[in-house]
Design an enzyme around this catalytic site. Structure first.
Site, PDB file in Angstrom:
ATOM      1  N   HIS A  53       0.854  -1.189   0.000  1.00 24.35           N
ATOM      2  CA  HIS A  53       0.000   0.000   0.000  1.00 24.35           C
ATOM      3  C   HIS A  53       0.888   1.236   0.000  1.00 24.35           C
ATOM      4  O   HIS A  53       2.049   1.197   0.423  1.00 24.35           O
ATOM      5  CB  HIS A  53      -0.902   0.003   1.228  1.00 24.35           C
ATOM      6  CG  HIS A  53      -1.966  -1.038   1.193  1.00 24.35           C
ATOM      7  ND1 HIS A  53      -3.105  -0.939   1.966  1.00 24.35           N
ATOM      8  CD2 HIS A  53      -2.084  -2.193   0.491  1.00 24.35           C
ATOM      9  CE1 HIS A  53      -3.882  -1.991   1.737  1.00 24.35           C
ATOM     10  NE2 HIS A  53      -3.277  -2.773   0.857  1.00 24.35           N
ATOM     11  N   GLU A  55       0.994   3.873   1.881  1.00 26.72           N
ATOM     12  CA  GLU A  55       1.512   4.286   3.183  1.00 26.72           C
ATOM     13  C   GLU A  55       2.693   3.413   3.604  1.00 26.72           C
ATOM     14  O   GLU A  55       3.703   3.926   4.093  1.00 26.72           O
ATOM     15  CB  GLU A  55       0.414   4.200   4.252  1.00 26.72           C
ATOM     16  CG  GLU A  55      -0.779   5.086   3.988  1.00 26.72           C
ATOM     17  CD  GLU A  55      -1.895   4.411   3.207  1.00 26.72           C
ATOM     18  OE1 GLU A  55      -3.063   4.771   3.422  1.00 26.72           O
ATOM     19  OE2 GLU A  55      -1.615   3.529   2.359  1.00 26.72           O
ATOM     20  N   CYS A 118      -2.514  -0.061   7.281  1.00 25.04           N
ATOM     21  CA  CYS A 118      -1.714   1.153   7.133  1.00 25.04           C
ATOM     22  C   CYS A 118      -1.798   2.029   8.381  1.00 25.04           C
ATOM     23  O   CYS A 118      -0.802   2.616   8.802  1.00 25.04           O
ATOM     24  CB  CYS A 118      -2.142   1.920   5.893  1.00 25.04           C
ATOM     25  SG  CYS A 118      -1.722   1.027   4.371  1.00 25.04           S
TER      26      CYS A 118
END
Length: 188
Positions: A53, A55, A118
């Protein structure tokens, strides 16, 4: 850079991720004192890694930039921590008086509200602030719905969607005892 410029860059990265077919419309930038430290994009489709992801990618890059002496980068220091300590924040319930600084002093700007994974990474990183453009409802509307995870986490382990069961706690206790008996524990 101001908030709008930093968010604009996060959204640009998100759009590029979609245009390139790398992953969903998620981009992130980590900033300190208004300067970008690291950038990341969703690369789940590109890598096949469900943790890729924006993040998480951004945090990983930031750590390499801000902690270049880390053993993963500099094998010569493999037996020592390179993380500086920071005192426990005022009013924190943390029983440890100081922990590794991690990414304190930084803020993260994200095109969409963080998923549970995240958000956990952000907490563990000790990032000071999270700013996002699209909220969880906006994200759900485009097919990325994390509601079930938030709901599942509230349930007892034996009622969750994924089987979660404790096995052989006496075995794990050995590793925990090794940690507690280590004279030079580096709290993180």
């Amino acid at each position: 850079m101001d908030h709008k410029e930093l968010m604009t860059e996060a959204v640009r990265l998100a759009t590029e991720s979609v245009d390139q077919g790398w992953g969903g419309p998620f981009g992130a930038v980590l900033a300190r004192d208004g300067e970008i430290v690291a950038r990341g994009q969703n690369r789940v489709l590109l890598t096949g890694d469900p943790t890729a992801h924006a993040e998480v990618e951004t945090i990983r890059k930031a750590v390499q930039i801000l902690n270049p002496e880390a053993p993963s980068i500099s094998p010569a220091r493999a037996n020592e921590s390179t993380l500086e300590y920071a005192p426990r924040p005022e009013g924190s319930p943390d029983p440890v008086p100081e922990r590794a600084r991690m990414l304190q002093g930084c803020s993260i700007y994200i095109s969409g509200a963080p998923c549970p994974m995240c958000m956990s990474a952000i907490y563990w990183s000790r990032i000071d602030a999270v700013y996002f453009s699209c909220d969880l409802d906006d994200t759900r509307k485009i097919g990325f719905d994390d509601t079930f995870q938030y709901e599942d986490f509230r349930k007892p382990l034996d009622e969750r969607r994924i089987k979660v069961e404790q096995l052989y706690p006496e075995l794990g206790a050995n590793a925990y005892a090794t940690w507690m008996n280590r004279a030079e524990r580096h709290a993180y």
